[in-house]
Each structure stands twice: as C-alpha cells, then as structure tokens.
Design an enzyme around this catalytic site. Structure first.
Site, PDB file in Angstrom:
ATOM      1  N   LYS A  96       0.475   4.398   8.715  1.00 53.31           N
ATOM      2  CA  LYS A  96       0.976   4.765   7.388  1.00 53.31           C
ATOM      3  C   LYS A  96      -0.153   4.849   6.374  1.00 53.31           C
ATOM      4  CE  LYS A  96       2.238   1.660   4.693  1.00 53.31           C
ATOM      5  NZ  LYS A  96       1.694   0.841   3.585  1.00 53.31           N
ATOM      6  N   LYS A 118      -7.880   1.391  -2.278  1.00 57.12           N
ATOM      7  CA  LYS A 118      -7.373   0.968  -0.974  1.00 57.12           C
ATOM      8  C   LYS A 118      -7.392   2.134   0.019  1.00 57.12           C
ATOM      9  CE  LYS A 118      -5.351  -1.560   2.197  1.00 57.12           C
ATOM     10  NZ  LYS A 118      -4.050  -2.223   2.066  1.00 57.12           N
ATOM     11  N   THR A 134       0.851  -1.183   0.000  1.00 60.95           N
ATOM     12  CA  THR A 134       0.000   0.000   0.000  1.00 60.95           C
ATOM     13  C   THR A 134       0.890   1.237   0.000  1.00 60.95           C
ATOM     14  OG1 THR A 134      -1.781  -1.127   1.204  1.00 60.95           O
ATOM     15  CG2 THR A 134      -1.783   1.273   1.247  1.00 60.95           C
TER      16      THR A 134
END
Length: 302
Positions: free
Chosen positions: A241, A172, A96
């Site tokens: 993150k 995402k 990601t």
C-alpha cells in the site's frame, strides 16, 4: 495531564497505546477486533464503544488505520472525531495515506476547532512496541509544542517536517521508496546466495558489517534465513500500500521512480502468492522460481 486516544489497535496502534499508558496518559481506545480490545483493556486501556466516545474522552487521538478512506470516516464521519472532541484538541494522523488525502482532511476540519497533526511514523512493529518510533510531524508549531508530551511517549525521534497537512505524508512517501527499494535488493541478493550455495549466516555476517548493512536489510535478511515469513509484525499488505502511494505521488508530480517501481513488482508478486505473509515472503517466491532456499545454516542436502 492530557488525555489520549487511539483508534486502530493492531500491530502499530497497540504499541502506541502501550506506551501512552506506560507514560501515565489515561488512554481510551477502539478497534473492530474483540481480541485487540481485550488485549488493550489488559494493559490498562479504557474501552470505548464508538469513535465518538474516544473523541469525547481524549485531548489527542492517534488515528492508526489502514488507508485514507478509513481515516476520513474516523475523523470526518457523522459521528467522527471532530464532532465530539473538545475545541483545541488534536487528531494525530499516524496512518500512512496519500498526501492529497491528508490535505483533504485538513480542509474539511477547518472551523472545527480541532487541530490536525499529520505525522506518519517509521520503525515498524518493534519501534511501536518499544516506544522508539520516528515521527514525521507536520502542523502548526504551537500545536506541536502543546502535544509534544503525547508524541514523545511513543517515539524516540520527532522530526518537524512542515507546517501544512500533507507534508508529513510526502516525507513518508519518499522514505518508503527507499525502504521498499532496499527490501527488494535484499530479497534478490538472498535468492542469488541461495542458488549459489552460500549459507545465510555467512551472508548476514558480511552484509551486516559492510557499507550496505542497515536496519532495513539486516532485519529482512535475519527473518529470511530464520524462515520467519509470517507473524513478525510487518505484513506485506502495508508496504504494498505504501509503495502504491509513493508511485501515485510520483505520477502526479512527474517524477520517474525506477527502483521503487521494480520493488513494487516484487511486492506485488509476494502479495499475490502469499497475501497473509510478511514483507520477507517475497524472497520465498523468488526461491520457488530458482529452486533453492536460504537458511541460516546450510542444509545437508545442499
């Protein structure tokens, strides 16, 4: 049969490797940790001394690293994958990272003859280890068709979310705003119940059978009431993150994210106090503030 590769053999990457091997794919892997490499070899993986070696021995390479800088180094570096993979091969970017970083990688790969499948995943450690991940795949339809068997080996559901690099990362990011917000609300509810004297089992029974019950909140609450704040495969640094990426994207395109912004502060406090903890450790910080803990069963002193 296609040959596979995995770069990054941590909680998620080790699951990818495990299921690729289980499904009969010769799988070459690399990680900076000797322990992870040993575990990979024990499951039948082929050890590689370098990124170049992985690329030279795989038709499709999963890149499961932590951030965009690492992904760029692995894919585009002097001895990166595109310099050593056979033309027609594919890099499956399951890490990601920022959508803009995925697009930058795709631009740099143009003319290399190596395809990019931008496909971040959801399902966490359990999904990776059981081969039941959800993949948000973006790429040319013909490329996705060619590498479908390699992707099916590690996933339960493959969503084709677009044709351009970055499309997978955008989806995402949207997903993580929702998951992060659900986590934050669950942590707060757990702290409220602890202070009010409710047992964790009662709270879990009610939540899990109500309209609010879902895999995200149920998993979080079970780990909280069983006091499992480390070693569950959901390190707080990853969600921290991911929320940073979501908020950066929102800032870039001008979208206010009230819930995700609050969730980010909750994760920030947890990461600051317990940097090696898992997501649920945020509740522990809240419990320390209110002076009460939520256990599966009420303790005698409460």
């Amino acid at each position: 049969m296609l040959r596979a590769g995995v770069i990054g053999l941590g909680d998620m990457g080790s699951g990818l490797a495990k299921n690729l091997i289980k499904n009969g794919f010769a799988t070459t892997g690399l990680d900076l940790s000797e322990d992870r490499m040993s575990a990979f070899a024990a499951m039948g993986g082929i050890l590689a001394p370098s990124v170049a070696e992985v690329g030279a021995n795989a038709d499709a390479v999963y890149v499961m690293v932590m951030n965009g800088a690492q992904a760029k180094a692995v894919i585009l570096g002097d001895n990166g994958l595109i310099s050593h993979m056979t033309k027609g091969g594919a890099v499956v970017l399951t890490a990601t990272i920022k959508p803009s970083e995925a697009r930058e990688i795709a631009t740099a790969m143009e003319g290399s003859g190596v395809h990019l499948i931008d496909s971040p995943v959801s399902g966490g450690f359990p999904g990776a280890q059981s081969g039941a991940l959800t993949m948000m795949a973006a790429g040319e339809p013909s490329v996705l068709d060619t590498y479908k068997p390699v992707m099916e080996a590690v996933s339960k559901t493959i969503h084709r979310v677009g044709a351009q690099a970055g499309d997978g990362q955008v989806v995402k990011s949207c997903l993580q705003t929702l998951i992060g917000s659900i986590f934050g609300a669950t942590f707060e509810a757990a702290a409220l119940a602890a202070k009010a004297g409710v047992s964790g089992q009662v709270l879990f029974d009610v939540f899990s059978t109500s309209g609010a019950g879902c895999g995200v909140s149920n998993t979080a609450l079970e780990n909280i009431i069983d006091r499992k704040f480390e070693g569950t495969g959901s390190g707080i640094g990853t969600m921290h993150k991911d929320l940073t990426i979501s908020l950066d994207m929102a800032e870039e395109i001008g979208v206010p994210l009230f819930m995700a912004s609050t969730a980010m502060q909750i994760f920030h406090q947890g990461k600051t106090k317990y940097p090696e903890g898992d997501n649920w450790v945020c509740t522990r910080v809240m419990e320390e503030i209110v002076g009460a803990e939520l256990h599966r069963q009420k303790r005698k002193d409460t």
